[in-house]
Enzyme design. Structure first.
Site, mmCIF file in Angstrom:
data_model
loop_
_atom_site.group_PDB
_atom_site.id
_atom_site.type_symbol
_atom_site.label_atom_id
_atom_site.label_comp_id
_atom_site.label_asym_id
_atom_site.label_seq_id
_atom_site.Cartn_x
_atom_site.Cartn_y
_atom_site.Cartn_z
ATOM 1 N N THR A 25 0.847 -1.199 0.000
ATOM 2 C CA THR A 25 0.000 0.000 0.000
ATOM 3 C C THR A 25 0.880 1.244 0.000
ATOM 4 O OG1 THR A 25 -1.920 -1.045 0.994
ATOM 5 C CG2 THR A 25 -1.634 1.296 1.450
ATOM 6 N N GLN A 98 -4.206 -7.080 -6.525
ATOM 7 C CA GLN A 98 -4.769 -7.594 -5.275
ATOM 8 C C GLN A 98 -6.149 -6.980 -5.033
ATOM 9 O OE1 GLN A 98 -3.405 -6.681 -1.266
ATOM 10 N NE2 GLN A 98 -3.125 -8.868 -0.875
ATOM 11 N N HIS A 174 -7.360 -10.689 -1.482
ATOM 12 C CA HIS A 174 -6.753 -10.341 -0.190
ATOM 13 C C HIS A 174 -7.590 -10.979 0.923
ATOM 14 C CE1 HIS A 174 -4.681 -8.368 2.951
ATOM 15 N NE2 HIS A 174 -4.529 -7.159 2.427
ATOM 16 N N ASN A 177 -4.503 -10.054 6.850
ATOM 17 C CA ASN A 177 -4.200 -8.793 7.542
ATOM 18 C C ASN A 177 -5.368 -8.091 8.222
ATOM 19 O OD1 ASN A 177 -1.595 -9.263 6.906
ATOM 20 N ND2 ASN A 177 -1.506 -7.878 5.156
ATOM 21 N N TYR A 179 -8.504 -7.729 7.376
ATOM 22 C CA TYR A 179 -9.536 -7.091 6.550
ATOM 23 C C TYR A 179 -10.766 -8.005 6.414
ATOM 24 C CZ TYR A 179 -5.820 -3.766 5.910
ATOM 25 O OH TYR A 179 -4.834 -2.841 6.167
ATOM 26 N N ARG A 226 -4.198 -14.576 -0.797
ATOM 27 C CA ARG A 226 -3.251 -14.327 0.288
ATOM 28 C C ARG A 226 -3.923 -14.547 1.644
ATOM 29 N NH1 ARG A 226 0.520 -9.061 1.904
ATOM 30 N NH2 ARG A 226 2.469 -10.223 1.815
ATOM 31 N N ASN A 234 -4.240 -5.248 12.489
ATOM 32 C CA ASN A 234 -5.533 -4.576 12.519
ATOM 33 C C ASN A 234 -6.466 -5.067 13.624
ATOM 34 O OD1 ASN A 234 -5.373 -2.510 10.488
ATOM 35 N ND2 ASN A 234 -5.143 -4.161 9.003
ATOM 36 N N GLY A 321 8.604 -7.601 0.220
ATOM 37 C CA GLY A 321 7.896 -6.329 0.278
ATOM 38 C C GLY A 321 8.858 -5.161 0.322
HETATM 39 C C1 8OZ Z 1 -0.225 -0.923 5.217
HETATM 40 C C2 8OZ Z 1 -1.027 0.204 5.270
HETATM 41 C C3 8OZ Z 1 -2.314 0.140 4.819
HETATM 42 C C4 8OZ Z 1 -2.823 -1.053 4.314
HETATM 43 C C5 8OZ Z 1 -2.238 -4.761 4.296
HETATM 44 C C6 8OZ Z 1 -3.290 -3.456 2.599
HETATM 45 O O1 8OZ Z 1 -1.657 -4.798 5.399
HETATM 46 C C7 8OZ Z 1 -2.547 -3.458 3.674
HETATM 47 C C8 8OZ Z 1 -2.015 -2.185 4.257
HETATM 48 C C9 8OZ Z 1 -0.714 -2.102 4.708
HETATM 49 O O2 8OZ Z 1 -2.587 -5.790 3.727
#
Ligand code: 8OZ
Length: 367
Positions: A25, A98, A174, A177, A179, A226, A234, A321
């Site tokens: 990102t 992604q 995705h 992480n 989400y 992924r 998060n 990364g």
């Molecule tokens: C860092 C900042 C904002 C989003 C992820 C899409 O961790 C992200 C992300 C990473 O998968």
């Protein structure tokens, strides 16, 4: 000859080497959440990767959670991405996009008027996102109704169609992480009482239905996923039995015959072993039914680790990364064991060309 530098076929995608640029990102999209000239240059510079996975790109306006992340739902976005994929292909590279929905990791100021973030649950995350005003606490979400899920799945499917129209070699869903899809997977958050909550099979249902829909639209050979079984990213919290949950997920994914599975080992961008988890057991479950399915690993790999994991046959592909942020010619540097540029954190998120397209490549090799 190190196998890290030899070609590999992942589904329908032929890679020149086993080195993948991980999704990163960077928050530099133009108004309309459209990729522009800067993105064309940034990805073109990195086309010697065996495969580029783009920065996470929202499948819908509701799927956005940070300022200036690109989308893949509008005509303008498809046209913008087409310029990126043309540039990468002209330079001999391969690139997938992604597909992202942030779920509850968002702020009302980033969403269409009157909308709040959506998730598996109405419980808010204790974390911040980046908005036009800087870092702000994420907004309280609402739990998606069961009857809204078919529309959500259709949005993933439409985004995959858009990706192919934009010239991508495929997509990476995705599922990591903290989400939306992971918000359904883990029992640390998912408190639903419908067919998408409760048992492992129920919590995995949305992810598997999304994968089915994407595969039906563009084909399994162009589809990757992924996962991050134990990331604390998060504020999601750990599942009560991650080994069983992800064992079920990969067992159910194997028959789909995806191009690849992409595993974040440990805490995203952090310790690899903070939470015990047997990643190799997961790989064995998956490979039992889909031996040709590429297994991509990520998280803190250096040259020696990457050479080793591929040479041992414990992974087919290795995603990098931060090294790709700072080294557009990372593949060459790894091959020649050349020194790496350091990535500058101040320019990771937002800004212009500084810290984005101005990292130097090595001088051309002498003839
Ligand atoms: C860092 C900042 C904002 C989003 C992820 C899409 O961790 C992200 C992300 C990473 O998968």
């Amino acid at each position: 000859m190190h196998t890290l530098f030899t070609p590999f076929r992942a589904g329908d995608i032929t890679l020149a080497n086993r080195i993948v640029m991980a999704p990163l990102t960077r928050n530099r999209a133009l108004p309309g959440r459209v990729p522009g000239d800067l993105q064309v240059e940034y990805y073109r510079q990195r086309a010697s990767a065996g495969l580029i996975v783009t920065e996470a790109s929202q499948i819908s306006p509701e799927g956005q959670g940070y300022l200036d992340t690109p989308g893949i739902y509008s005509r303008e976005q498809v046209a913008g991405w087409r310029r990126v994929t043309d540039a990468v292909h002209a330079a001999g590279g391969r690139i997938v996009i992604q597909l992202w929905h942030v779920g509850r990791i968002s702020h009302v100021s980033l969403l269409p008027e009157g909308m709040v973030p959506v998730s598996s649950s109405a419980r808010a995350a204790n974390t911040k996102t980046y908005t036009a005003k800087g870092f702000e606490a994420v907004s309280a979400p609402r739990a998606l109704r069961t009857d809204e899920l078919p529309r959500l799945i259709a949005e993933y499917r439409a985004a995959a169609r858009n990706a192919i129209e934009a010239g991508f070699d495929g997509v990476e869903v995705h599922g990591a992480n903290g989400y939306l899809l992971e918000q359904f997977l883990r029992d640390s958050l998912n408190d639903r009482t419908d067919a998408y909550g409760g048992s492992v099979a129920n919590r995995a249902r949305l992810l598997l239905e999304v994968m089915d829909a994407v595969v039906a639209e563009i084909g399994a050979g162009r589809t990757g996923l992924r996962l991050s079984p134990v990331t604390p990213a998060n504020d999601l919290g750990q599942d009560s039995d991650a080994q069983a949950l992800y064992g079920h997920v990969v067992e159910r994914l194997a028959p789909l015959k995806l191009a690849y599975l992409h595993l974040i080992e440990g805490a995203t961008g952090g310790p690899r072993d903070a939470v015990p988890f047997d990643f190799d057991a997961l790989r064995r479950i998956y490979k039992r039914e889909h031996p040709a399915g590429a297994w991509m690993v990520n998280n803190g790999y250096d040259r020696a680790m990457a050479l080793g994991v591929v040479a041992r046959g414990a992974a087919d592909l290795v995603a990098f990364g931060k090294p790709f942020i700072a080294n557009p010619d990372l593949v060459r540097r790894l091959r020649e064991d050349a020194p790496l540029n350091e990535a500058k954190r101040e320019t990771f998120y937002g800004g212009g060309s500084a810290g984005y397209t101005d990292y130097p490549a090595l001088e051309p090799a002498a003839a």
